[in-house]
Design a protein around this motif. Structure first.
Motif, PDB file in Angstrom:
ATOM      1  N   VAL A 105     -17.591  -9.051  30.292  1.00 16.05           N
ATOM      2  CA  VAL A 105     -18.360 -10.239  30.662  1.00 16.05           C
ATOM      3  C   VAL A 105     -18.994 -10.908  29.444  1.00 16.05           C
ATOM      4  CG1 VAL A 105     -18.867  -9.316  32.947  1.00 16.05           C
ATOM      5  CG2 VAL A 105     -20.483  -8.926  31.065  1.00 16.05           C
ATOM      6  N   GLY A 106     -18.800 -10.335  28.269  1.00  9.83           N
ATOM      7  CA  GLY A 106     -19.375 -10.893  27.058  1.00  9.83           C
ATOM      8  C   GLY A 106     -18.615 -10.406  25.849  1.00  9.83           C
ATOM      9  N   CYS A 107     -18.955 -10.988  24.693  1.00  5.33           N
ATOM     10  CA  CYS A 107     -18.298 -10.562  23.457  1.00  5.33           C
ATOM     11  C   CYS A 107     -19.194 -10.822  22.262  1.00  5.33           C
ATOM     12  CB  CYS A 107     -16.969 -11.285  23.271  1.00  5.33           C
ATOM     13  SG  CYS A 107     -17.097 -13.093  23.194  1.00  5.33           S
ATOM     14  N   ASN A 108     -19.048  -9.964  21.251  1.00  2.00           N
ATOM     15  CA  ASN A 108     -19.597 -10.203  19.923  1.00  2.00           C
ATOM     16  C   ASN A 108     -18.511 -10.847  19.080  1.00  2.00           C
ATOM     17  OD1 ASN A 108     -21.929  -8.813  20.585  1.00  2.00           O
ATOM     18  ND2 ASN A 108     -21.829  -7.431  18.836  1.00  2.00           N
ATOM     19  N   LEU A 109     -18.867 -11.864  18.309  1.00  2.00           N
ATOM     20  CA  LEU A 109     -17.918 -12.506  17.403  1.00  2.00           C
ATOM     21  C   LEU A 109     -18.581 -12.676  16.041  1.00  2.00           C
ATOM     22  CD1 LEU A 109     -16.486 -15.155  19.892  1.00  2.00           C
ATOM     23  CD2 LEU A 109     -15.326 -13.098  19.066  1.00  2.00           C
ATOM     24  N   GLU A 110     -17.965 -12.126  15.011  1.00  5.50           N
ATOM     25  CA  GLU A 110     -18.540 -12.094  13.661  1.00  5.50           C
ATOM     26  C   GLU A 110     -18.245 -13.380  12.896  1.00  5.50           C
ATOM     27  OE1 GLU A 110     -16.641  -8.703  11.924  1.00  5.50           O
ATOM     28  OE2 GLU A 110     -17.285  -7.354  13.517  1.00  5.50           O
ATOM     29  N   ASP A 111     -19.126 -13.713  11.939  1.00  6.03           N
ATOM     30  CA  ASP A 111     -18.872 -14.888  11.105  1.00  6.03           C
ATOM     31  C   ASP A 111     -18.500 -14.514   9.677  1.00  6.03           C
ATOM     32  OD1 ASP A 111     -21.359 -14.177  10.097  1.00  6.03           O
ATOM     33  OD2 ASP A 111     -22.250 -16.172  10.290  1.00  6.03           O
ATOM     34  N   SER A 112     -17.868 -13.353   9.529  1.00  8.17           N
ATOM     35  CA  SER A 112     -17.262 -13.011   8.244  1.00  8.17           C
ATOM     36  C   SER A 112     -15.939 -12.314   8.515  1.00  8.17           C
ATOM     37  CB  SER A 112     -18.179 -12.123   7.396  1.00  8.17           C
ATOM     38  OG  SER A 112     -18.347 -10.842   7.985  1.00  8.17           O
ATOM     39  N   ALA A 113     -15.075 -12.330   7.511  1.00  9.88           N
ATOM     40  CA  ALA A 113     -13.782 -11.664   7.616  1.00  9.88           C
ATOM     41  C   ALA A 113     -13.427 -11.095   6.251  1.00  9.88           C
ATOM     42  CB  ALA A 113     -12.705 -12.629   8.090  1.00  9.88           C
ATOM     43  N   ASP A 114     -12.947  -9.861   6.245  1.00  8.69           N
ATOM     44  CA  ASP A 114     -12.590  -9.189   4.985  1.00  8.69           C
ATOM     45  C   ASP A 114     -13.745  -9.186   4.001  1.00  8.69           C
ATOM     46  OD1 ASP A 114      -9.944  -8.752   5.934  1.00  8.69           O
ATOM     47  OD2 ASP A 114      -9.406 -10.797   5.354  1.00  8.69           O
ATOM     48  N   GLY A 115     -14.972  -9.050   4.541  1.00  6.93           N
ATOM     49  CA  GLY A 115     -16.150  -8.960   3.688  1.00  6.93           C
ATOM     50  C   GLY A 115     -16.669 -10.276   3.158  1.00  6.93           C
ATOM     51  N   VAL A 116     -16.115 -11.392   3.603  1.00  2.00           N
ATOM     52  CA  VAL A 116     -16.504 -12.713   3.094  1.00  2.00           C
ATOM     53  C   VAL A 116     -17.035 -13.561   4.241  1.00  2.00           C
ATOM     54  CG1 VAL A 116     -15.708 -14.820   1.942  1.00  2.00           C
ATOM     55  CG2 VAL A 116     -14.772 -12.592   1.268  1.00  2.00           C
ATOM     56  N   LEU A 117     -18.174 -14.202   4.025  1.00  2.00           N
ATOM     57  CA  LEU A 117     -18.737 -15.089   5.047  1.00  2.00           C
ATOM     58  C   LEU A 117     -17.841 -16.295   5.281  1.00  2.00           C
ATOM     59  CD1 LEU A 117     -22.466 -15.044   3.899  1.00  2.00           C
ATOM     60  CD2 LEU A 117     -21.640 -14.268   6.133  1.00  2.00           C
ATOM     61  N   LYS A 118     -17.674 -16.651   6.551  1.00  2.00           N
ATOM     62  CA  LYS A 118     -16.919 -17.846   6.894  1.00  2.00           C
ATOM     63  C   LYS A 118     -17.784 -19.087   6.689  1.00  2.00           C
ATOM     64  CE  LYS A 118     -14.185 -15.473  10.437  1.00  2.00           C
ATOM     65  NZ  LYS A 118     -13.779 -15.434  11.866  1.00  2.00           N
ATOM     66  N   ASP A 119     -17.128 -20.231   6.511  1.00  2.00           N
ATOM     67  CA  ASP A 119     -17.866 -21.487   6.464  1.00  2.00           C
ATOM     68  C   ASP A 119     -18.576 -21.665   7.811  1.00  2.00           C
ATOM     69  OD1 ASP A 119     -17.772 -24.572   7.343  1.00  2.00           O
ATOM     70  OD2 ASP A 119     -18.074 -24.422   5.172  1.00  2.00           O
ATOM     71  N   PRO A 120     -19.895 -21.840   7.813  1.00  2.00           N
ATOM     72  CA  PRO A 120     -20.625 -21.865   9.080  1.00  2.00           C
ATOM     73  C   PRO A 120     -20.245 -23.033   9.986  1.00  2.00           C
ATOM     74  CG  PRO A 120     -22.074 -22.464   7.267  1.00  2.00           C
ATOM     75  CD  PRO A 120     -20.807 -21.961   6.657  1.00  2.00           C
ATOM     76  N   HIS A 121     -19.907 -24.186   9.403  1.00  2.00           N
ATOM     77  CA  HIS A 121     -19.535 -25.332  10.222  1.00  2.00           C
ATOM     78  C   HIS A 121     -18.173 -25.106  10.874  1.00  2.00           C
ATOM     79  CE1 HIS A 121     -22.902 -27.869   8.889  1.00  2.00           C
ATOM     80  NE2 HIS A 121     -22.731 -27.289   7.709  1.00  2.00           N
ATOM     81  N   GLU A 122     -17.224 -24.553  10.112  1.00  2.00           N
ATOM     82  CA  GLU A 122     -15.916 -24.255  10.685  1.00  2.00           C
ATOM     83  C   GLU A 122     -16.036 -23.172  11.764  1.00  2.00           C
ATOM     84  OE1 GLU A 122     -13.298 -23.208   7.518  1.00  2.00           O
ATOM     85  OE2 GLU A 122     -13.324 -25.221   6.618  1.00  2.00           O
ATOM     86  N   HIS A 123     -16.897 -22.186  11.497  1.00  2.00           N
ATOM     87  CA  HIS A 123     -17.068 -21.123  12.489  1.00  2.00           C
ATOM     88  C   HIS A 123     -17.727 -21.665  13.757  1.00  2.00           C
ATOM     89  CE1 HIS A 123     -17.237 -17.045  13.925  1.00  2.00           C
ATOM     90  NE2 HIS A 123     -18.535 -17.122  14.131  1.00  2.00           N
ATOM     91  N   ALA A 124     -18.681 -22.567  13.589  1.00  2.00           N
ATOM     92  CA  ALA A 124     -19.319 -23.180  14.756  1.00  2.00           C
ATOM     93  C   ALA A 124     -18.297 -23.950  15.584  1.00  2.00           C
ATOM     94  CB  ALA A 124     -20.458 -24.095  14.322  1.00  2.00           C
ATOM     95  N   ASP A 125     -17.393 -24.651  14.914  1.00  2.00           N
ATOM     96  CA  ASP A 125     -16.344 -25.376  15.644  1.00  2.00           C
ATOM     97  C   ASP A 125     -15.466 -24.399  16.428  1.00  2.00           C
ATOM     98  OD1 ASP A 125     -17.266 -27.776  14.636  1.00  2.00           O
ATOM     99  OD2 ASP A 125     -15.754 -27.893  13.041  1.00  2.00           O
ATOM    100  N   TRP A 126     -15.152 -23.266  15.814  1.00  2.00           N
ATOM    101  CA  TRP A 126     -14.336 -22.245  16.489  1.00  2.00           C
ATOM    102  C   TRP A 126     -15.080 -21.661  17.683  1.00  2.00           C
ATOM    103  CZ3 TRP A 126     -14.765 -16.758  16.828  1.00  2.00           C
ATOM    104  CH2 TRP A 126     -13.599 -16.101  17.257  1.00  2.00           C
ATOM    105  N   LEU A 127     -16.380 -21.389  17.508  1.00  2.00           N
ATOM    106  CA  LEU A 127     -17.185 -20.890  18.631  1.00  2.00           C
ATOM    107  C   LEU A 127     -17.228 -21.898  19.775  1.00  2.00           C
ATOM    108  CD1 LEU A 127     -20.242 -19.256  16.810  1.00  2.00           C
ATOM    109  CD2 LEU A 127     -18.456 -18.062  18.095  1.00  2.00           C
ATOM    110  N   ALA A 128     -17.285 -23.178  19.434  1.00  2.00           N
ATOM    111  CA  ALA A 128     -17.300 -24.209  20.470  1.00  2.00           C
ATOM    112  C   ALA A 128     -15.999 -24.176  21.279  1.00  2.00           C
ATOM    113  CB  ALA A 128     -17.508 -25.588  19.855  1.00  2.00           C
ATOM    114  N   GLU A 129     -14.884 -23.883  20.609  1.00  2.00           N
ATOM    115  CA  GLU A 129     -13.608 -23.772  21.317  1.00  2.00           C
ATOM    116  C   GLU A 129     -13.599 -22.534  22.211  1.00  2.00           C
ATOM    117  OE1 GLU A 129      -9.927 -24.585  19.135  1.00  2.00           O
ATOM    118  OE2 GLU A 129     -11.176 -25.104  17.418  1.00  2.00           O
ATOM    119  N   VAL A 130     -14.169 -21.438  21.722  1.00  2.00           N
ATOM    120  CA  VAL A 130     -14.289 -20.241  22.551  1.00  2.00           C
ATOM    121  C   VAL A 130     -15.132 -20.546  23.783  1.00  2.00           C
ATOM    122  CG1 VAL A 130     -15.206 -17.887  22.662  1.00  2.00           C
ATOM    123  CG2 VAL A 130     -13.948 -18.641  20.630  1.00  2.00           C
TER     124      VAL A 130
END
Length: 239
Positions: A105-130
């Motif tokens: 009923v829920g999920c955790n989604l991280e904003d880094s990959a391979d030890g590197v922080l993702k661009d927060p604006h791009e990640h926010a756009d991806w979260l909006a699609e989720v």
């Protein structure tokens, strides 16, 4: 009320010092133990599940992780949220579909990959699609990895939180944030706030709640403590 609505409602209207405490089961047996103890919901830790499957943290194939979550969900009657790491490279629609197939009923989604922080604006756009794909069927807990990646300034976490909440995240999770900055994070972040507790060390769940946490999870801490207990049992019967 369906499980997703039940789970979402557990995060709201909480009093200071009374956070939602979500133990992290790593398999069906541990999930049943936590349910029998009276916890109203559970939240899987990816590292704990990985260990139970014989993988290092972050190396579990997506299919095996989803299958493990499905077994946990089937084993209990309470809502279960799943740690989906960084989404496994899946398109938002497919990620949501596979999560819903597990019964989570829920999920955790991280904003880094391979030890590197993702661009927060791009990640926010991806979260909006989720969010758009999930509707109200998934409670989205947006993990903020700034503290984990060596960015100690709370303002950076607060900036990311604002973007993720605006994108539709139901909760934010500044993993690794020290307890002494929690009041500052609470003041700057809208909505539910997830913090991690470490049984036997550091502030208790109630103390973290009094500082501003809405929700408490444990990462792989409970699984690791169970392994240590098993080591002690094994040493006793081997001697």
């Amino acid at each position: 009320m369906n499980r997703a609505r039940t789970f979402r409602s557990l995060h709201h209207g909480r009093m200071p010092g009374d956070p939602l405490v979500l133990p992290g089961p790593w398999d069906a047996a541990s999930a049943r133990v936590f349910e029998e103890a009276g916890f109203p919901a559970l939240a899987t830790p990816s590292a704990g599940v990985a260990a139970s499957l014989g993988y290092e943290d972050g190396e579990t194939p997506a299919g095996e992780m989803f299958a493990a979550v499905a077994r946990i969900v089937r084993a209990v009657g309470v809502p279960v949220s799943a740690d989906a790491e960084d989404g496994y490279g899946l398109p938002p629609g497919e990620l949501v579909e596979r999560l819903l197939e597990t019964g989570a009923v829920g999920c955790n989604l991280e904003d880094s990959a391979d030890g590197v922080l993702k661009d927060p604006h791009e990640h926010a756009d991806w979260l909006a699609e989720v969010r758009a794909a999930a509707g109200d069927e998934l409670f989205v807990n947006a993990r903020i990895d700034t503290f984990l990646r060596g960015v100690a300034d709370p303002a950076r976490a607060i900036e990311r939180a604002a973007l993720y909440v605006a994108a539709g995240a139901d909760c934010v999770y500044p993993i690794g944030a020290p307890a002494d900055v929690l009041p500052l994070l609470r003041a700057g972040i809208q909505g539910p706030l997830n913090m991690v507790a470490r049984p036997g060390e550091g502030p208790s769940p109630a103390e973290l709640g009094a500082l501003g946490a809405t929700r408490i999870t444990f990462g792989p801490g409970l699984q690791r403590r169970s392994v240590q207990a098993l080591r002690e049992i094994a040493a006793g019967i081997a001697s």
